[in-house]
Design a protein around this motif. Sequence first.
Motif, mmCIF file in Angstrom:
data_model
loop_
_atom_site.group_PDB
_atom_site.id
_atom_site.type_symbol
_atom_site.label_atom_id
_atom_site.label_comp_id
_atom_site.label_asym_id
_atom_site.label_seq_id
_atom_site.Cartn_x
_atom_site.Cartn_y
_atom_site.Cartn_z
ATOM 1 N N SER A 53 0.801 -1.342 -0.167
ATOM 2 C CA SER A 53 -0.077 0.014 0.056
ATOM 3 C C SER A 53 0.966 1.461 0.055
ATOM 4 C CB SER A 53 -0.839 -0.060 1.264
ATOM 5 O OG SER A 53 -0.097 0.204 2.587
ATOM 6 N N GLU A 54 0.412 2.488 -0.080
ATOM 7 C CA GLU A 54 1.187 3.650 -0.146
ATOM 8 C C GLU A 54 2.084 3.888 1.014
ATOM 9 O OE1 GLU A 54 2.021 7.051 -2.416
ATOM 10 O OE2 GLU A 54 1.101 5.243 -2.788
ATOM 11 N N HIS A 55 3.165 3.528 0.834
ATOM 12 C CA HIS A 55 4.322 3.792 1.976
ATOM 13 C C HIS A 55 4.231 2.986 3.230
ATOM 14 C CE1 HIS A 55 6.067 6.687 -0.755
ATOM 15 N NE2 HIS A 55 4.810 7.263 -0.892
ATOM 16 N N GLY A 56 3.311 2.128 3.281
ATOM 17 C CA GLY A 56 2.910 1.156 4.340
ATOM 18 C C GLY A 56 3.317 -0.239 4.036
ATOM 19 N N PRO A 57 3.392 -1.067 5.132
ATOM 20 C CA PRO A 57 3.828 -2.443 4.905
ATOM 21 C C PRO A 57 2.943 -3.223 3.798
ATOM 22 C CG PRO A 57 3.843 -2.032 7.148
ATOM 23 C CD PRO A 57 3.301 -0.889 6.355
ATOM 24 N N ILE A 58 3.160 -4.322 3.389
ATOM 25 C CA ILE A 58 2.227 -5.055 2.705
ATOM 26 C C ILE A 58 1.263 -5.645 3.798
ATOM 27 C CG2 ILE A 58 3.814 -5.839 0.468
ATOM 28 C CD1 ILE A 58 4.115 -8.525 2.080
ATOM 29 N N PRO A 59 -0.049 -6.202 3.268
ATOM 30 C CA PRO A 59 -0.856 -6.533 4.240
ATOM 31 C C PRO A 59 -0.501 -7.921 4.632
ATOM 32 C CG PRO A 59 -2.021 -6.502 2.152
ATOM 33 C CD PRO A 59 -0.577 -5.850 1.719
ATOM 34 N N SER A 60 -1.020 -8.434 5.784
ATOM 35 C CA SER A 60 -1.051 -9.844 6.227
ATOM 36 C C SER A 60 0.456 -10.307 6.566
ATOM 37 C CB SER A 60 -1.629 -10.836 5.238
ATOM 38 O OG SER A 60 -2.748 -10.570 4.838
ATOM 39 N N VAL A 61 1.159 -9.465 7.404
ATOM 40 C CA VAL A 61 2.605 -9.788 7.743
ATOM 41 C C VAL A 61 2.649 -9.491 9.273
ATOM 42 C CG1 VAL A 61 3.921 -9.720 5.686
ATOM 43 C CG2 VAL A 61 3.437 -7.453 6.757
ATOM 44 N N PHE A 73 4.351 -0.236 12.356
ATOM 45 C CA PHE A 73 3.590 -1.437 12.720
ATOM 46 C C PHE A 73 2.726 -1.751 12.036
ATOM 47 C CE2 PHE A 73 -0.785 -0.303 14.250
ATOM 48 C CZ PHE A 73 -0.606 1.066 14.245
ATOM 49 N N GLU A 74 2.076 -3.176 11.906
ATOM 50 C CA GLU A 74 0.648 -3.423 11.291
ATOM 51 C C GLU A 74 -0.047 -4.411 12.176
ATOM 52 O OE1 GLU A 74 0.532 -6.601 8.152
ATOM 53 O OE2 GLU A 74 0.463 -4.598 6.852
ATOM 54 N N LEU A 75 -1.381 -3.993 12.530
ATOM 55 C CA LEU A 75 -2.052 -4.788 13.655
ATOM 56 C C LEU A 75 -3.219 -5.374 12.738
ATOM 57 C CD1 LEU A 75 -2.950 -3.929 17.239
ATOM 58 C CD2 LEU A 75 -4.831 -4.231 15.598
ATOM 59 N N THR A 76 -3.836 -6.456 13.409
ATOM 60 C CA THR A 76 -5.078 -6.975 12.938
ATOM 61 C C THR A 76 -5.965 -7.765 14.045
ATOM 62 O OG1 THR A 76 -6.244 -8.408 11.072
ATOM 63 C CG2 THR A 76 -4.037 -9.608 12.190
ATOM 64 N N ARG A 82 -9.409 -10.201 6.368
ATOM 65 C CA ARG A 82 -8.866 -9.418 7.687
ATOM 66 C C ARG A 82 -8.568 -7.948 7.171
ATOM 67 N NH1 ARG A 82 -4.496 -13.861 9.719
ATOM 68 N NH2 ARG A 82 -6.019 -15.590 10.211
ATOM 69 N N TRP A 83 -8.717 -7.227 8.378
ATOM 70 C CA TRP A 83 -8.221 -5.877 7.840
ATOM 71 C C TRP A 83 -7.119 -5.414 8.864
ATOM 72 C CZ3 TRP A 83 -10.561 -2.932 4.322
ATOM 73 C CH2 TRP A 83 -11.901 -3.327 4.004
ATOM 74 N N TYR A 84 -6.216 -4.341 8.439
ATOM 75 C CA TYR A 84 -4.890 -4.284 8.826
ATOM 76 C C TYR A 84 -4.832 -2.740 9.175
ATOM 77 C CZ TYR A 84 -4.157 -9.028 7.649
ATOM 78 O OH TYR A 84 -4.170 -10.201 7.494
ATOM 79 N N VAL A 85 -4.342 -2.186 10.298
ATOM 80 C CA VAL A 85 -4.085 -0.882 10.815
ATOM 81 C C VAL A 85 -2.492 -0.937 10.676
ATOM 82 C CG1 VAL A 85 -4.228 0.935 12.588
ATOM 83 C CG2 VAL A 85 -5.975 -0.690 12.318
ATOM 84 N N GLN A 86 -2.078 0.197 9.931
ATOM 85 C CA GLN A 86 -0.854 0.157 9.797
ATOM 86 C C GLN A 86 -0.234 1.615 9.688
ATOM 87 O OE1 GLN A 86 0.054 -0.064 5.045
ATOM 88 N NE2 GLN A 86 -0.136 -1.890 6.073
ATOM 89 N N HIS A 87 1.119 2.060 10.026
ATOM 90 C CA HIS A 87 1.559 3.311 9.638
ATOM 91 C C HIS A 87 1.702 3.998 8.094
ATOM 92 C CE1 HIS A 87 5.253 0.816 8.697
ATOM 93 N NE2 HIS A 87 5.450 2.076 7.700
ATOM 94 N N THR A 88 1.382 5.167 7.995
ATOM 95 C CA THR A 88 1.508 5.757 6.791
ATOM 96 C C THR A 88 2.996 6.225 6.528
ATOM 97 O OG1 THR A 88 0.918 7.834 7.420
ATOM 98 C CG2 THR A 88 -0.830 6.329 6.466
ATOM 99 N N ASP A 103 -8.744 7.873 14.004
ATOM 100 C CA ASP A 103 -8.812 9.485 14.147
ATOM 101 C C ASP A 103 -7.789 10.294 13.510
ATOM 102 O OD1 ASP A 103 -8.664 8.889 17.771
ATOM 103 O OD2 ASP A 103 -7.311 8.747 16.180
ATOM 104 N N ASP A 104 -6.667 9.743 12.882
ATOM 105 C CA ASP A 104 -5.716 10.631 12.326
ATOM 106 C C ASP A 104 -5.291 9.769 11.182
ATOM 107 O OD1 ASP A 104 -3.574 11.999 11.744
ATOM 108 O OD2 ASP A 104 -2.394 11.583 13.310
ATOM 109 N N PRO A 105 -6.035 9.910 10.089
ATOM 110 C CA PRO A 105 -5.816 9.110 8.817
ATOM 111 C C PRO A 105 -4.374 9.633 8.056
ATOM 112 C CG PRO A 105 -7.797 10.296 8.516
ATOM 113 C CD PRO A 105 -7.342 10.736 10.099
#
Length: 229
Positions: free
Chosen positions: A28-36, A106-109, A146-152, A125-127
């Motif tokens: 994704s845009e400057h974030g890690p790939i999903p599912s790691v 980080f990445e969290l699911t 699954r959905w993942y929250v991660q840094h931009t 609250d801070d996209p």
Amino acid sequence: MRLRVVYIIPVLALAAGVSLALGGGVLSEHGPIPSVTGAPAIRSKAAELNCTLCHLNFDWNNLNTPGGSVEILGLPRAYAPGQTYRIHVRISTDSTKVFLDRDWGFELTAVRASDGEGCGTFVLDDPDTLQIVSGASGDRSDLASRWYVQHTANGVRNGISSPVEWTFSWQAPATPQDSALFYCAGNAANGNLDSGGDFVFTAAETVLDSVTTPVRPMSWGAVKRRFRD
Ligand code: HEC
């Protein structure tokens, strides 16, 4: 030596801004790939890899190096259906202290214990500093729900010293869905734009479903009895 050949290619490709489908995931845009996130195999779902897939060292093991950690804070012991909870992800380590340009991410699911499908909804609250991406596709499409929250790119806390923290919310599913399992991988990167010299940590937490696994209120007498002897 073989490892070096296999992994250096995706790292270079991504550094060049190429969107690379790796293990079915798309960067994704400057974030890690999903599912790691390092989530283990659950029912029919295969285990997830973690950030060391690319942020690896060839001369030492950089996963869960003693003295550092990633923590998932603010989770309740049991969730109430539909309730929203504030979650904090914190990475602590002094391992990258000497690198003034250090970065963090980080990445969290959250997944259902019963079948490993995504559980609940993440709310940001801070996209600007965090984003939500969906699970891997292609040959890892078993993780697509699954959905993942991660840094931009703006969320890497450049130059900040340990500990660093990000905050977001998780809304529990509206109907009871068994325990929710949280998995997180965090990366303390030295910021040298190279995959080496980074420190990766993983964490796992379980949040019970308060409907199917009730938290029984205890009488004062029962509490005293428990601690009497
Ligand atoms: C498919 C390969 C790949 C995976 C997997 C991956 N990254 Fe990265 N990451 C890169 C590349 C390439 C860069 C850009 C080069 C660099 O800065 O190291 C980067 C950069 C970063 C940066 C900022 C730049 C830095 O190095 O200082 C952070 C923070 C980061 N990644 C965190 C993570 C986290 C957290 C995970 C796991 C949840 C992860 N990455 C998984 C390839 C990957």
